[in-house]
Design a protein around this motif. Structure first.
Motif, PDB file in Angstrom:
ATOM      1  N   PRO A 329      -0.601  12.417  12.779  1.00 56.99           N
ATOM      2  CA  PRO A 329      -0.895  12.909  11.423  1.00 56.99           C
ATOM      3  C   PRO A 329       0.341  13.222  10.599  1.00 56.99           C
ATOM      4  O   PRO A 329       0.367  12.966   9.395  1.00 56.99           O
ATOM      5  N   ASP A 330       1.371  13.779  11.217  1.00 58.81           N
ATOM      6  CA  ASP A 330       2.561  14.143  10.449  1.00 58.81           C
ATOM      7  C   ASP A 330       3.285  12.908   9.930  1.00 58.81           C
ATOM      8  O   ASP A 330       3.804  12.904   8.797  1.00 58.81           O
ATOM      9  N   ALA A 333       1.337  11.685   6.941  1.00 59.81           N
ATOM     10  CA  ALA A 333       1.575  12.530   5.771  1.00 59.81           C
ATOM     11  C   ALA A 333       2.960  12.255   5.181  1.00 59.81           C
ATOM     12  O   ALA A 333       3.129  12.217   3.955  1.00 59.81           O
ATOM     13  N   LEU A 380      -8.506  14.801   8.887  1.00 56.05           N
ATOM     14  CA  LEU A 380      -7.812  16.098   8.860  1.00 56.05           C
ATOM     15  C   LEU A 380      -8.266  16.897   7.643  1.00 56.05           C
ATOM     16  O   LEU A 380      -7.522  17.046   6.661  1.00 56.05           O
ATOM     17  N   ASP A 382      -8.358  19.862   7.045  1.00 57.78           N
ATOM     18  CA  ASP A 382      -7.559  21.061   6.770  1.00 57.78           C
ATOM     19  C   ASP A 382      -6.287  20.752   5.983  1.00 57.78           C
ATOM     20  O   ASP A 382      -5.501  21.662   5.696  1.00 57.78           O
ATOM     21  N   ARG A 383      -6.070  19.488   5.596  1.00 55.50           N
ATOM     22  CA  ARG A 383      -4.859  19.118   4.866  1.00 55.50           C
ATOM     23  C   ARG A 383      -5.053  19.162   3.344  1.00 55.50           C
ATOM     24  O   ARG A 383      -4.305  18.514   2.611  1.00 55.50           O
ATOM     25  N   PHE A 386      -1.869  20.117   1.507  1.00 61.72           N
ATOM     26  CA  PHE A 386      -0.919  19.012   1.380  1.00 61.72           C
ATOM     27  C   PHE A 386      -1.339  18.075   0.258  1.00 61.72           C
ATOM     28  O   PHE A 386      -0.506  17.633  -0.550  1.00 61.72           O
TER      29      PHE A 386
END
Length: 677
Positions: A329-330, A333, A380, A382-383, A386
Motif C-alpha cells: 500500500p505505501d 500511495a 484501504l 482508512d486512507r 491521504f
C-alpha cells in the motif's frame, strides 16, 4: 512457483528459443535471455542498465561465451546464432533449466554436472553468476572454466558493429578488469571470486543474429566486442563467482565477499518464496519486477519488459494490482502522490521522462488516476486522509480542466460528455498508427472515455459530500446516464444488443470492442443496470478467449487474426483483434455485477482462463503474463514478455473472484495445483 524444463525441451531449439527469463533489480535494470541463453532479441543481455545519462536502457554485457576445460578437451555450453548456424551448440549439454527464485541451468558434460546460476542484486547494478561442478570422480582430470565476455555497449533499441571509435583498453580491477568502450557510457567492471586469471585479448565476434528481431522486420545482426578471457580453476563442490557491474566490488584476498552477497540474497528470496506459493502470491511477486525507484528515490512503474518505459496510463491501470491488491500500500500511495505532483492543469503525463519533460498526449490518463484512487480506497478505506491531502486537489483540477475546456483537443458538450481528438490523432489506449494515420480512429466520444468521465464526476460528487465542499457537488448525473444509453445503444436482433464503440455527432461506430465493458465495470457505471446482461453476453460470445479479450470481433471486416510481420503489419493488428489480458479485470467486474449465479459464473470464467494461468505462465516470459496474444487459436503470445497491467489486472481479477466465491475459488486453486481442469 517454479518452472522446470527437462532435457528434451532444453535441446529442442525451436521450443527453447520461444521461452524467455528475466531478472530485475528494482532500478529499471534487467538481465534476460532465452531458456538456453541464446539471445533472440536486441533487448536481451546479462546486464542491461536503465541509465539517466544518457537516458534509456543500454545493453552493456550482451552474453558470455563459456566453456569447460577438462584435460585437453574444451566443452562449450553457451550458444549464439550466426548466419545459417548456431555456434557454439551449448544447448546440447543443457540437461535441465529451472526458473523460480532465480534462473538455474544444469549442464551434463560427460560424468560431470555443471550448475550455472545468476542473479541481479536488488538496489545494485550488480550481476552475479555462480558456477559449481558436481559429480567429478577421483580420476577426472583438472578442470577450469573459460569465460569470454561479449559486450554490446549500446542503447537497447539499436545495434552495434565493429568500429574504430571503440576503446579496447582494459584496466586492472581486483580479480578482473574494467573497460569503458565509449566515454558516454559508464565503465564495466568484471571480477571473479576463485583462482582466476584474466588475459586482455580484444577481438570482435561478428554477425550475431537475433531471431525475433528478424521476424519483427527490424535489423537483426550485430557485432559484439570481446575484451579478453577469464580462466577460473574449478574444484568439485566449491562454487566460483563472476560479477558484472558498473562499480568495482571491493574484495580482499581470501575473503568470500561475492559469495556472501550471493548467499544473503538467496536466503532473502527463499524466505520470500514461502509467502508466494499461491497463484495470487506468484503474480504479486512477478508484478514487483515492474516497480522501480529512480536514483532520486521516486517510485515508478515500468510498463513492460523489455522495451517500455514509465507510462502514465499503464501505470495507473496497473497500480492497484501491483500495489494495493499485492500488499504494497505505501508504494502505491507514493506512486499516486508522484503522479499527482506531475499533473499540469489537470493532465497526468502519458509518458514520463527522466529529464522532467513529460508528454501529456492522452485524454484518459487523468481519468484513470481517479479510478486508481477509488481502488486504493476500496482496499484501504482508512486512507481518506491521504486522499484529501494528495489526491482530492488533483481530482478537482482534472474536473475543472476537462470541464472548462482547457485540455487540448477536448471539449464538453451541452449534455456534459467529452468529445476528444481529431481524425488525425490517437488519444485513447487504442493508439496505434501506420504511416502517420490512426489504425482505429476514435475521435468523438469513445465509450470508455464517457464511462471514465462520468465515473470521475460521480466520485468527485461523493468526495465533495464527504469532505464538506458543496461547491464541488456534481449536478445532472442521472440525466447523463440516459443520454449515454441513447447515444451508444445498438439494437441487433440477430446477434444481440451492445454499446457502440464511438459516438460522433449522431453517427456511431458499431464495431464490437471490449471498451464497452467500462460502462459496467467502473465504480460508478454510466450505463443503467437493465442493459448489463446484453452487453456482457455480446462481449463474452465475440471477444472472450482463454487469454483475455479480443480488441475487435472476428466478424468485423477489418479483424486481424494474427499479430505478425513487420512493424506496419503488426501495428495494423495491435487493436484489430489482438487479445489483451489486462481487459480481464474489467470483464470480471462486469461479470460479478451482472451474474445471477455468482459461484457458477466464477467457476465458468476460471475454467475458461485455465490455459492463461496454467500453460502460459511456463511459456513466453516464463512466470509472467505477456502483453498480447493472437486473436485466433492457438492464441500465441506476443509483444512484451512481462507486461505490468497484464500481471496486475490478472491478480486483481483473481482477488475479486476469490472474494465473490471463496469456495469455488479454493476448489479451483486446489485442483490447479494437482494439474486438473
Amino acid at each position: 512457483m517454479k518452472f522446470r524444463f527437462n532435457k528434451p525441451t532444453c535441446q529442442n531449439i525451436r521450443k527453447s528459443l520461444r521461452k524467455e527469463w528475466i531478472e530485475t533489480n528494482g532500478l529499471g535494470d534487467y538481465a534476460s535471455s532465452s531458456l538456453i541463453c541464446c539471445n533472440t532479441r536486441k533487448y536481451h543481455g546479462l546486464l542491461v542498465a536503465d541509465l539517466e545519462q544518457p537516458v534509456g536502457k543500454h545493453v552493456l554485457l550482451s552474453t558470455l561465451e563459456e566453456s569447460l576445460l577438462v584435460g585437453d578437451r574444451e566443452l562449450f555450453f553457451s550458444c549464439r546464432k550466426h548466419p545459417g548456424v548456431y555456434y557454439p551448440r551449448g544447448h546440447e549439454y543443457l540437461h535441465e533449466m529451472e526458473i523460480g527464485e532465480w534462473p538455474i541451468f544444469r549442464y551434463r558434460l560427460g560424468e560431470v554436472t555443471l550448475c550455472r546460476e545468476l542473479m541481479l542484486i536488488p538496489g545494485r547494478r550488480l550481476l552475479i553468476v555462480r558456477y559449481e561442478v558436481r559429480g567429478a570422480g577421483s580420476d577426472t582430470p583438472p578442470m577450469s572454466l573459460r569465460v569470454k565476455p561479449l559486450l554490446a555497449f549500446r542503447h537497447a533499441d539499436h545495434l552495434t558493429h565493429a568500429n574504430s571509435d571503440l576503446r579496447p583498453e582494459t584496466f586492472s580491477a581486483p580479480s578482473g578488469f574494467s573497460v569503458r568502450p565509449y566515454p558516454a557510457l559508464p565503465p564495466l567492471f568484471m571480477q571473479a571470486q576463485g583462482e582466476a586469471i584474466f588475459d586482455a585479448l580484444p577481438d570482435w565476434y561478428r554477425t550475431v543474429e537475433y531471431l525475433v528481431e528478424q521476424e519483427r522486420g527490424f535489423a537483426y545482426q550485430e557485432d559484439l566486442f570481446q575484451p579478453g578471457v577469464f580462466d577460473i580453476r574449478l574444484v568439485p563442490g566449491k562454487p566460483v563467482y563472476l560479477t558484472a557491474s558498473t562499480e568495482a566490488i571491493r574484495t580482499a584476498h581470501g575473503q568470500d565477499v561475492i559469495g556472501a552477497i550471493w548467499r544473503q540474497e538467496a536466503e532473502r528470496r527463499l524466505e520470500k518464496a514461502r509467502s508466494t506459493e499461491t497463484l495470487e502470491g506468484h503474480l504479486a511477486h512477478e508484478g514487483e519486477k515492474c516497480l522501480i525507484r529512480r536514483s532520486s528515490g521516486e517510485p515508478a512503474v515500468v510498463a513492460g519488459y523489455h522495451w517500455f518505459g514509465s507510462w502514465g496510463r499503464d501505470t495507473l491501470i496497473a497500480l492497484p494490482g501491483l500495489t494495493f491488491y499485492a500488499g504494497r500500500p505505501d508504494t502505491g500511495a507514493d506512486v499516486l502522490a508522484r503522479m499527482g505532483a506531475a499533473a499540469r492543469d489537470g493532465r497526468i503525463p502519458n509518458c514520463f521522462s527522466a529529464d522532467g519533460n513529460h508528454a501529456y498526449n492522452s485524454v484518459d490518463a487523468s481519468l484513470w488516476y481517479v479510478w486508481a484512487v477509488q481502488q486504493m480506497l476500496r482496499v484501504l478505506p482508512d486512507r481518506k486522509g491521504f486522499v484529501r491531502e494528495h489526491c482530492w486537489p488533483v481530482i478537482k483540477a482534472v474536473i475543472d480542466a476537462y470541464g472548462g475546456g482547457r485540455v487540448p483537443l477536448v471539449s464538453r458538450d451541452a449534455e456534459g460528455f467529452l468529445s476528444v481528438g481529431t481524425p488525425e490523432t490517437q488519444l485513447t489506449w487504442m493508439d496505434a498508427t501506420v504511416d502517420g494515420r490512426p489504425v482505429t480512429p476514435r475521435h468523438g466520444q469513445p465509450v470508455e472515455i464517457s464511462a471514465l468521465w462520468y465515473n470521475a464526476l460521480a466520485f468527485a460528487d461523493s468526495l465533495a459530500k464527504t469532505f464538506g465542499e458543496p461547491e464541488w457537488r456534481q449536478a445532472g448525473l442521472d440525466g447523463m446516464r440516459a443520454v449515454f444509453a441513447k447515444r451508444h445503444w445498438v439494437h441487433d436482433e440477430q446477434n444481440g444488443d451492445f454499446l457502440a464503440d464511438v459516438w460522433r455527432e449522431g453517427d456511431v461506430d458499431t464495431r464490437v470492442r471490449p471498451n464497452q465493458l467500462f460502462a459496467i465495470s467502473l465504480p460508478y457505471p454510466v450505463l443503467e443496470e437493465e442493459y448489463y446482461a446484453n452487453v456482457l453476453s455480446r462481449v463474452r460470445r465475440c471477444l472472450l478467449t482463454p487469454y483475455g479479450l479480443r480488441t475487435l470481433a472476428p466478424s468485423a471486416p477489418d479483424y486481424r487474426s494474427l499479430y505478425e510481420g513487420g512493424p506496419a503489419q503488426r501495428d495494423g493488428a495491435y487493436h484489430q483483434g489482438t487479445v489483451w489480458p489486462w481487459l480481464l479485470g474489467a470483464y470480471g467486474e462486469a461479470l460479478l455485477r451482472t451474474a445471477w449465479d455468482v459461484p457458477g459464473s466464477t467457476r465458468e470464467l476460471l475454467r475458461t482462463l485455465r490455459p492463461l494461468f496454467a500453460q502460459h505462465l511456463g511459456d513466453a516470459g516464463m512466470g509472467s503474463v505477456s502483453e498480447i496474444f493472437d486473436g485466433d487459436p492457438p492464441h500465441l503470445p506476443n509483444g512484451c514478455i512481462a507486461q505490468a497491467w497484464s500481471v496486475a489486472e490478472c491478480l486483481r481479477l483473481l482477488h475479486l473472484l476469490r472474494e465473490a466465491a471463496p469456495e469455488v475459488y479454493a476448489e479451483w486453486e486446489a485442483d490447479a495445483r494437482k494439474g486438473g481442469d
